[in-house]
Design a protein around this motif. Structure first.
Motif, PDB file in Angstrom:
ATOM      1  N   VAL A 107       3.011  32.521   1.626  1.00  0.00           N
ATOM      2  CA  VAL A 107       3.950  31.550   2.200  1.00  0.00           C
ATOM      3  C   VAL A 107       4.797  30.992   1.063  1.00  0.00           C
ATOM      4  N   VAL A 108       6.127  31.062   1.232  1.00  0.00           N
ATOM      5  CA  VAL A 108       7.060  30.552   0.233  1.00  0.00           C
ATOM      6  C   VAL A 108       7.886  29.441   0.865  1.00  0.00           C
ATOM      7  N   ASP A 109       7.891  28.277   0.225  1.00  0.00           N
ATOM      8  CA  ASP A 109       8.745  27.167   0.665  1.00  0.00           C
ATOM      9  C   ASP A 109      10.135  27.431   0.109  1.00  0.00           C
ATOM     10  N   ASN A 110      11.085  27.667   0.991  1.00  0.00           N
ATOM     11  CA  ASN A 110      12.439  28.006   0.554  1.00  0.00           C
ATOM     12  C   ASN A 110      13.229  26.805   0.073  1.00  0.00           C
ATOM     13  N   THR A 114      13.208  25.929   5.794  1.00  0.00           N
ATOM     14  CA  THR A 114      12.398  27.070   6.222  1.00  0.00           C
ATOM     15  C   THR A 114      11.308  27.437   5.225  1.00  0.00           C
ATOM     16  N   TYR A 115      10.328  28.161   5.752  1.00  0.00           N
ATOM     17  CA  TYR A 115       9.327  28.869   4.954  1.00  0.00           C
ATOM     18  C   TYR A 115       9.516  30.357   5.234  1.00  0.00           C
ATOM     19  N   THR A 116       9.210  31.187   4.254  1.00  0.00           N
ATOM     20  CA  THR A 116       9.149  32.624   4.463  1.00  0.00           C
ATOM     21  C   THR A 116       7.689  33.035   4.344  1.00  0.00           C
ATOM     22  N   VAL A 117       7.210  33.723   5.366  1.00  0.00           N
ATOM     23  CA  VAL A 117       5.828  34.183   5.389  1.00  0.00           C
ATOM     24  C   VAL A 117       5.845  35.708   5.378  1.00  0.00           C
ATOM     25  N   THR A 174      10.364  34.183   9.172  1.00  0.00           N
ATOM     26  CA  THR A 174      10.909  32.892   8.763  1.00  0.00           C
ATOM     27  C   THR A 174      10.450  31.836   9.751  1.00  0.00           C
ATOM     28  N   GLU A 176      10.919  27.852  10.701  1.00  0.00           N
ATOM     29  CA  GLU A 176      11.664  26.621  10.478  1.00  0.00           C
ATOM     30  C   GLU A 176      10.682  25.461  10.379  1.00  0.00           C
ATOM     31  N   LYS A 177      10.873  24.596   9.411  1.00  0.00           N
ATOM     32  CA  LYS A 177       9.925  23.512   9.149  1.00  0.00           C
ATOM     33  C   LYS A 177       9.753  22.580  10.345  1.00  0.00           C
TER      34      LYS A 177
END
Length: 185
Positions: A107-110, A114-117, A174, A176-177
């Motif tokens: 999991v990357v906090d953009n 958004t996050y990218t998983v 992706t 969305e937070k």
């Protein structure tokens, strides 16, 4: 006939516990097009490896459902998000002629909204196939909340295509937070 395969062409779920117990296999499809018969034949013959997922929950019995006039999906536990009983087939369920395993979820906090998983998908079966990777969140609450939130909720999915036996591909989703929050009405 113990080798009978049941093909259900419908837009609605049914309580088919008895059929499931007697059938060799069940294939479900929504009402389709003029090529529906050819598509079903391709799946049944193995020319096409299915990778679809159910867009609804299939309940075990009618009594599991709230009254049809009760539109409160939380109180009536009408969707996969709030139903806490045992179901026949859950929302998102689907089978394939092959088997997939997942590994290396990241999991990357953009830094924006958004996050990218990402997750690696490995085909451990014997035939090529697609997989639909589904990402759910749950409330994860160890402490009860005074606001009822979904038991689980689909927040993203990715169809990973043409994975050969033994091959690994990466699914990317992706999120969305705002999907990780809820409103107290």
């Amino acid at each position: 006939n113990p080798d009978a395969v049941i093909v259900l062409v419908t837009n609605y779920p049914y309580s088919i516990v008895e059929l499931q117990n007697r059938a060799k296999a069940i294939v479900y499809t929504a009402s389709g097009s003029q090529e529906l018969g050819n598509g079903i034949a391709a799946v049944l013959s193995g020319r096409v490896n299915p990778a679809a997922r159910l867009p609804m929950t299939w309940y075990r019995k009618d009594e599991d459902l709230a009254d049809i006039n009760d539109y409160d999906i939380i109180k009536g536990k009408r969707t996969y998000q709030y139903f806490d009983g045992k179901v026949l087939y859950p929302f998102g369920y689907g089978l394939s002629y092959t088997h997939f395993d997942y590994s290396n979820m990241n999991v990357v906090d953009n830094g924006d909204f958004t996050y990218t998983v990402t997750v690696d998908v490995t085909n451990n079966g014997e035939v090529e196939g697609d997989d639909v990777v589904q990402l759910y969140i749950d409330d994860g609450a160890e402490v009860p909340s005074n606001v009822q939130v979904a038991e689980k909720q689909l927040v993203a999915f990715d169809r990973v295509e043409d994975i050969e036996p033994g091959e690994t591909k990466t699914a990317t989703m992706t999120v969305e937070k705002h999907m990780l929050s809820y409103w107290d009405d």
